[in-house]
Design a protein around this motif. Structure first.
Motif, PDB file in Angstrom:
ATOM      1  N   LEU A  85       0.840  -1.199   0.000  1.00  0.00           N
ATOM      2  CA  LEU A  85       0.000   0.000   0.000  1.00  0.00           C
ATOM      3  C   LEU A  85       0.872   1.245   0.000  1.00  0.00           C
ATOM      4  N   SER A  86       1.909   1.183   0.798  1.00  0.00           N
ATOM      5  CA  SER A  86       2.799   2.315   0.902  1.00  0.00           C
ATOM      6  C   SER A  86       3.477   2.586  -0.443  1.00  0.00           C
ATOM      7  N   SER A  87       3.902   1.533  -1.139  1.00  0.00           N
ATOM      8  CA  SER A  87       4.596   1.793  -2.405  1.00  0.00           C
ATOM      9  C   SER A  87       3.605   2.181  -3.512  1.00  0.00           C
ATOM     10  N   LEU A  88       2.372   1.691  -3.423  1.00  0.00           N
ATOM     11  CA  LEU A  88       1.367   2.081  -4.423  1.00  0.00           C
ATOM     12  C   LEU A  88       1.015   3.562  -4.325  1.00  0.00           C
ATOM     13  N   THR A  89       1.131   4.110  -3.128  1.00  0.00           N
ATOM     14  CA  THR A  89       0.634   5.471  -2.908  1.00  0.00           C
ATOM     15  C   THR A  89       1.739   6.424  -2.447  1.00  0.00           C
ATOM     16  N   SER A  90       2.984   6.026  -2.635  1.00  0.00           N
ATOM     17  CA  SER A  90       4.132   6.786  -2.119  1.00  0.00           C
ATOM     18  C   SER A  90       3.934   7.177  -0.656  1.00  0.00           C
ATOM     19  N   GLY A  91       3.459   6.238   0.103  1.00  0.00           N
ATOM     20  CA  GLY A  91       3.330   6.469   1.550  1.00  0.00           C
ATOM     21  C   GLY A  91       2.196   7.394   1.936  1.00  0.00           C
ATOM     22  N   ARG A  92       1.253   7.634   0.996  1.00  0.00           N
ATOM     23  CA  ARG A  92       0.208   8.596   1.313  1.00  0.00           C
ATOM     24  C   ARG A  92      -1.095   7.943   1.775  1.00  0.00           C
ATOM     25  N   ALA A  93      -1.058   6.631   1.984  1.00  0.00           N
ATOM     26  CA  ALA A  93      -2.290   5.968   2.436  1.00  0.00           C
ATOM     27  C   ALA A  93      -2.019   5.208   3.728  1.00  0.00           C
ATOM     28  N   THR A  94      -3.082   4.855   4.402  1.00  0.00           N
ATOM     29  CA  THR A  94      -2.927   4.032   5.592  1.00  0.00           C
ATOM     30  C   THR A  94      -4.125   3.083   5.688  1.00  0.00           C
ATOM     31  N   PHE A  95      -4.014   2.108   6.557  1.00  0.00           N
ATOM     32  CA  PHE A  95      -5.137   1.187   6.695  1.00  0.00           C
ATOM     33  C   PHE A  95      -5.170   0.583   8.088  1.00  0.00           C
ATOM     34  N   THR A  96      -6.303  -0.001   8.416  1.00  0.00           N
ATOM     35  CA  THR A  96      -6.403  -0.791   9.643  1.00  0.00           C
ATOM     36  C   THR A  96      -6.977  -2.149   9.267  1.00  0.00           C
ATOM     37  N   MET A  97      -6.630  -3.163  10.036  1.00  0.00           N
ATOM     38  CA  MET A  97      -7.232  -4.479   9.794  1.00  0.00           C
ATOM     39  C   MET A  97      -7.624  -5.106  11.133  1.00  0.00           C
ATOM     40  N   THR A  98      -8.845  -5.600  11.197  1.00  0.00           N
ATOM     41  CA  THR A  98      -9.286  -6.273  12.419  1.00  0.00           C
ATOM     42  C   THR A  98      -9.953  -7.585  12.025  1.00  0.00           C
ATOM     43  N   TYR A  99      -9.773  -8.586  12.865  1.00  0.00           N
ATOM     44  CA  TYR A  99     -10.330  -9.901  12.565  1.00  0.00           C
ATOM     45  C   TYR A  99     -11.845  -9.813  12.424  1.00  0.00           C
ATOM     46  N   SER A 100     -12.374 -10.443  11.411  1.00  0.00           N
ATOM     47  CA  SER A 100     -13.823 -10.434  11.234  1.00  0.00           C
ATOM     48  C   SER A 100     -14.419 -11.815  11.501  1.00  0.00           C
ATOM     49  N   ASP A 101     -14.120 -12.782  10.647  1.00  0.00           N
ATOM     50  CA  ASP A 101     -14.697 -14.118  10.853  1.00  0.00           C
ATOM     51  C   ASP A 101     -13.962 -15.154   9.996  1.00  0.00           C
ATOM     52  N   TYR A 102     -14.432 -16.391  10.076  1.00  0.00           N
ATOM     53  CA  TYR A 102     -13.886 -17.448   9.220  1.00  0.00           C
ATOM     54  C   TYR A 102     -14.827 -17.665   8.051  1.00  0.00           C
ATOM     55  N   GLN A 103     -14.255 -17.765   6.859  1.00  0.00           N
ATOM     56  CA  GLN A 103     -15.081 -18.039   5.692  1.00  0.00           C
ATOM     57  C   GLN A 103     -14.433 -19.138   4.866  1.00  0.00           C
ATOM     58  N   GLN A 104     -15.316 -19.825   4.125  1.00  0.00           N
ATOM     59  CA  GLN A 104     -14.842 -20.940   3.313  1.00  0.00           C
ATOM     60  C   GLN A 104     -13.893 -20.429   2.226  1.00  0.00           C
ATOM     61  N   VAL A 105     -12.800 -21.155   1.999  1.00  0.00           N
ATOM     62  CA  VAL A 105     -11.888 -20.724   0.932  1.00  0.00           C
ATOM     63  C   VAL A 105     -12.453 -21.174  -0.412  1.00  0.00           C
ATOM     64  N   PRO A 106     -12.178 -20.457  -1.498  1.00  0.00           N
ATOM     65  CA  PRO A 106     -12.655 -20.870  -2.818  1.00  0.00           C
ATOM     66  C   PRO A 106     -12.038 -22.216  -3.198  1.00  0.00           C
ATOM     67  N   ALA A 107     -12.738 -22.941  -4.108  1.00  0.00           N
ATOM     68  CA  ALA A 107     -12.337 -24.304  -4.472  1.00  0.00           C
ATOM     69  C   ALA A 107     -10.877 -24.389  -4.917  1.00  0.00           C
ATOM     70  N   GLU A 108     -10.435 -23.434  -5.757  1.00  0.00           N
ATOM     71  CA  GLU A 108      -9.069 -23.552  -6.285  1.00  0.00           C
ATOM     72  C   GLU A 108      -8.036 -23.356  -5.172  1.00  0.00           C
ATOM     73  N   VAL A 109      -8.384 -22.525  -4.199  1.00  0.00           N
ATOM     74  CA  VAL A 109      -7.462 -22.332  -3.079  1.00  0.00           C
ATOM     75  C   VAL A 109      -7.421 -23.600  -2.230  1.00  0.00           C
ATOM     76  N   GLN A 110      -8.610 -24.190  -2.027  1.00  0.00           N
ATOM     77  CA  GLN A 110      -8.665 -25.427  -1.237  1.00  0.00           C
ATOM     78  C   GLN A 110      -7.826 -26.531  -1.893  1.00  0.00           C
ATOM     79  N   ASP A 111      -7.974 -26.667  -3.211  1.00  0.00           N
ATOM     80  CA  ASP A 111      -7.198 -27.698  -3.929  1.00  0.00           C
ATOM     81  C   ASP A 111      -5.706 -27.509  -3.696  1.00  0.00           C
ATOM     82  N   LYS A 112      -5.295 -26.264  -3.794  1.00  0.00           N
ATOM     83  CA  LYS A 112      -3.876 -25.981  -3.637  1.00  0.00           C
ATOM     84  C   LYS A 112      -3.412 -26.320  -2.209  1.00  0.00           C
TER      85      LYS A 112
END
Ligand SMILES: Nc1nc2c(ncn2[C@@H]2O[C@H](COP(=O)(O)OP(=O)(O)OP(=O)(O)O)[C@@H](O)[C@H]2O)c(=O)[nH]1
Ligand SMILES: [Mg+2]
Length: 717
Positions: free
Chosen positions: A678-705
């Motif tokens: 994010l920092s390199s996409l915006t030359s350090g002009r953006a910020t973000f927060t992340m907080t745990y939400s929940d568990y969700q099923q992974v898509p089929a191709e991810v599961q296969d992998k």
């Protein structure tokens, strides 16, 4: 140094985007207060505030620095904070002990993302803000643009106290519309002349003065009356109105400075002393909500907002006296752990320089050394009241990595150092994950973690590897399945025998277990006798039903079967992750009169469960996080398409004063090093927060992998 009473103390925190000039401003404030007689600089690695090796290497602040000056017979405590989002922990802890924020604005840039983020934090912590437009001497300085962006962001709260007569390298004077004077600077040491406002600036000055008086009057009824009657307010009346408005966060007075050339800094300091709130105006609460007055006559209590280890001093604890006063030699009690602490020495702090004091009163900030058992966020009391002040709440992590010592013998030492790092900077978190079998280190960004790595390498001479952390997947099932498993072993002496038939189905919250099932087209009716229910440490449930009829398995083997199943829950059949939300019905089996024992049934239970699991429409669940990105409008497209590549579900967008706020749900697996991207996409002009939400099923191709990857590792084992 003399003891300053509460009313003669001001606590300010310097805030602002990186490179706005906070550290330079702090240096100049110390110079104006005669704590130093020569100003150092960030570039020359001689500033009082950026005094650690790592800060000097990077030429930026990394840790919050406590500094003091004595000015107009007051003590001004200054906390210089790092502007980078990676080190925001230092800002958050400063909010706990400072009463006013000085928001430093780079006149070349105006409002930046950092300004915006920090203003939000100030609002959250209810701190008034004074604006200092800095670097007006820079050739690219643009006061009008900076003012415009401030007005866009903060609206009518911005009230001009000063405006420059010109900007750029020849910047040497400004008009002060509170004093109605022009200040002109003769040198770069703050020597100033007070002059009449030149004719060409008179109209503008009158206009701003009128706005200022109106704004001041709005905050107080009696001032409003005076203003209506006379059409004007005196300088003192304006100050009074500003003081009220500032404390209520309704007014953001704007000053013009060049921290580097020491222009306007003294005026800013005078204003802080005259108008900014004294420490007793800040509301300090206990965890039970009670407000403790900041009064010297109360019980002595100090709140620890930071601890560090410093050369020659050992453990240093920084605190604010919340109530009463602490004196040298006093005994305090840390009620959280019962430890009795003697205050052997008290200091006023200006970076590395520590000035010994005999006493520190309510509202002041200082440090002491060699306490035995004291951590950030703890309260020490000098009386019977077991006060615990509300803790500093640090922001959640946004960067995680796994860490390992290069040499196994260093693991223990590494653990100790990391725990210590967390104590000094609570935004660094360390956790050994039993599930992932990795030590997970998290922080506010890659740079944050790299600074820690630098310390490990250089300060502690410890080599470590940082690598991608595993994802705590979960496994569960979607339909009913059965399996039979016979464990049989005949080798020499006593044999092993156990056979288990079981059925599994998903636990659906609120839906009770049924006893009729259809499996592979056949009807199966079970006799539900015993039910045991377990809540797993990692979330979700296991329900275990004994449905044995006719004594095909002895009741005494049931716990062994459960044990085998539990083992498999802990190391799920698909990827070795924790399993959750499963009902198991053990309905038949076989015993051998001699060879049946607990171990046999444990293994039979475990393998039957594993087989049934694989037939029961198993799925892998992944942790998903709520992500909120604050991004300048012109980078929105890039940020959005990057998020889409990360399997993000965009949930909303809104505009806020020149920035876009983007909300999305993103799988943790896709957030690896997001802060860096994010920092390199915006030359350090953006910020973000992340907080745990929940568990969700992974898509089929991810599961296969994931399945393939796990099979490969199982084979290797
Ligand atoms: N021309 C000019 N340059 C300045 C002024 N104030 C600071 N600078 C320069 O701007 C750069 C950054 O200054 P710092 O004081 O380190 O900025 P900061 O806000 O503390 O930065 P961080 O610690 O990274 O958040 C340095 O090169 C300073 O010399 C100023 O008033 N005028
Ligand atoms: Mg700095």
């Amino acid at each position: 140094m003399k003891v300053y009473p509460t009313q003669s103390i001001r606590n300010v925190v310097l805030l602002g985007n990186t490179k706005s000039g906070k550290t330079t401003l702090a240096e100049t404030m110390l110079f104006e207060g005669k704590v130093i007689d020569r100003r150092g600089s960030v570039e020359a690695k001689t500033s009082v505030s950026d005094n650690t090796e790592i800060e000097q290497i990077y030429q930026r602040s990394i840790y919050p620095s406590l500094l003091y000056t004595e000015f107009m017979d007051n003590k001004l405590n200054i906390i210089d904070t790092p502007g980078s989002d990676d080190f925001v922990g230092g800002v958050i802890s400063a909010f706990k002990v400072a009463d006013t924020g000085i928001m430093v604005i780079n006149a070349q840039q105006g409002v930046e993302v950092g300004t915006e983020i920090l203003a939000r934090y100030a609002e959250k912590h209810d701190k008034p803000l004074i604006l200092a437009v800095n670097q007006l001497d820079h050739e690219k300085a643009n006061f009008e643009n900076a003012l415009e962006s401030l007005r866009q962001t903060f609206g009518k709260k911005v009230v001009i106290i000063q405006f420059p007569t010109e900007t750029g390298p020849s910047f040497n004077s400004f008009i002060d519309v509170l004093k109605m004077k022009m200040y002109r600077f003769k040198d770069e040491n703050g020597t100033r002349e007070e002059l009449e406002i030149p004719a060409e600036f008179k109209d503008q000055a009158e206009e701003y003065h009128q706005e200022l008086a109106e704004m001041a009057a709005e905050n107080d009824e009696s001032l409003m009356e005076t203003f209506f009657e006379n059409g004007v307010l005196t300088e003192d009346e304006i100050r009074k109105g500003l003081s009220i408005g500032l404390a209520q966060r309704d007014v953001m007075p704007l000053f013009c400075i060049s921290a580097k050339k020491d222009i306007g800094v003294k005026r800013l300091m005078e204003f802080i002393i005259n108008v900014a709130p004294t420490p007793d105006k800040s509301v300090q609460r206990l965890t039970d909500g009670e407000v403790v007055p900041c009064s010297v006559s109360g019980q002595a209590a100090v709140f620890i907002y930071k601890t560090t280890i410093e050369q020659h001093l050992g453990e240093v604890s920084y605190f604010r006296v919340m109530s009463g006063k602490v004196t040298e030699g006093m005994d305090l009690v840390n009620h959280e752990n019962g430890s009795k602490e003697r205050v052997t020495a008290l200091y006023a702090v200006a970076g590395k320089k520590k000035e010994k004091l005999t006493e520190i009163v309510a509202g002041d900030i200082g440090c002491t050394v060699k306490l035995k058992s004291v951590k950030t966020n703890q309260t020490l009391n000098g009386g019977n009241k077991e006060w615990v002040f509300e803790p500093i709440v640090f922001p959640p992590s946004k960067f995680r990595t796994a860490i390992k010592a290069k040499q196994e013998k260093d693991e223990e030492k590494l653990g100790e150092i990391l725990n210590r790092a967390h104590a000094e900077d609570p935004t660094i978190k360390v956790q050994y994950s039993k599930e992932l079998k990795q030590t997970i280190l998290s922080g506010q960004g890659e740079h944050h973690i790299n600074i820690l790595k630098w310390h490990l390498n250089n300060t502690h001479k410890l080599e470590v590897d940082l690598f991608n952390p595993k994802i705590p997947y979960r496994e569960t099932i979607t339909k009913v399945a059965t399996a039979d498993y016979r464990h049989k072993k005949q080798s020499g002496g006593a044999g092993q025998f156990g056979e288990v038939h079981l059925l599994i189905e998903p636990v659906v919250e609120g839906v009770a277990a049924n006893n009729r099932f259809k499996v592979d087209g056949k009807e199966l009716v079970l006799n539900l006798k015993g039910k045991e229910e377990y809540t797993m440490d990692w979330g979700g449930k296991l329900e275990y039903y004994n449905c044995i009829v006719g004594g095909s398995i002895d009741a005494r083997f049931m716990p062994a079967i459960l044990k085998g199943i539990m083992e498999k829950m802990e190391e799920g059949p698909l990827t070795g992750s924790y399993a959750r939300d499963i009902r198991v019905f053990v309905y038949d089996g076989k015993m051998h009169p001699v060879d049946s024992n607990e171990i046999s049934f444990k293994l039979a239970g475990r393998n039957a469960f594993k087989e049934a699991f694989k037939k029961a429409g198993p799925k892998i669940m992944e942790p998903v996080y709520s992500v909120e990105v604050l991004v300048p409008s012109d980078s929105m497209g890039d940020v959005m398409s990057d998020l889409q590549n990360r399997r993000a579900m965009i949930e909303g967008m809104s505009s806020e004063k020149g920035f876009e706020v983007l909300k999305a749900k993103v799988p943790l697996a896709e957030l690896n090093k997001y802060s860096t991207t994010l920092s390199s996409l915006t030359s350090g002009r953006a910020t973000f927060t992340m907080t745990y939400s929940d568990y969700q099923q992974v898509p089929a191709e991810v599961q296969d992998k994931l399945l393939k990857d796990y099979e490969a590792t199982e084979k290797e084992d």
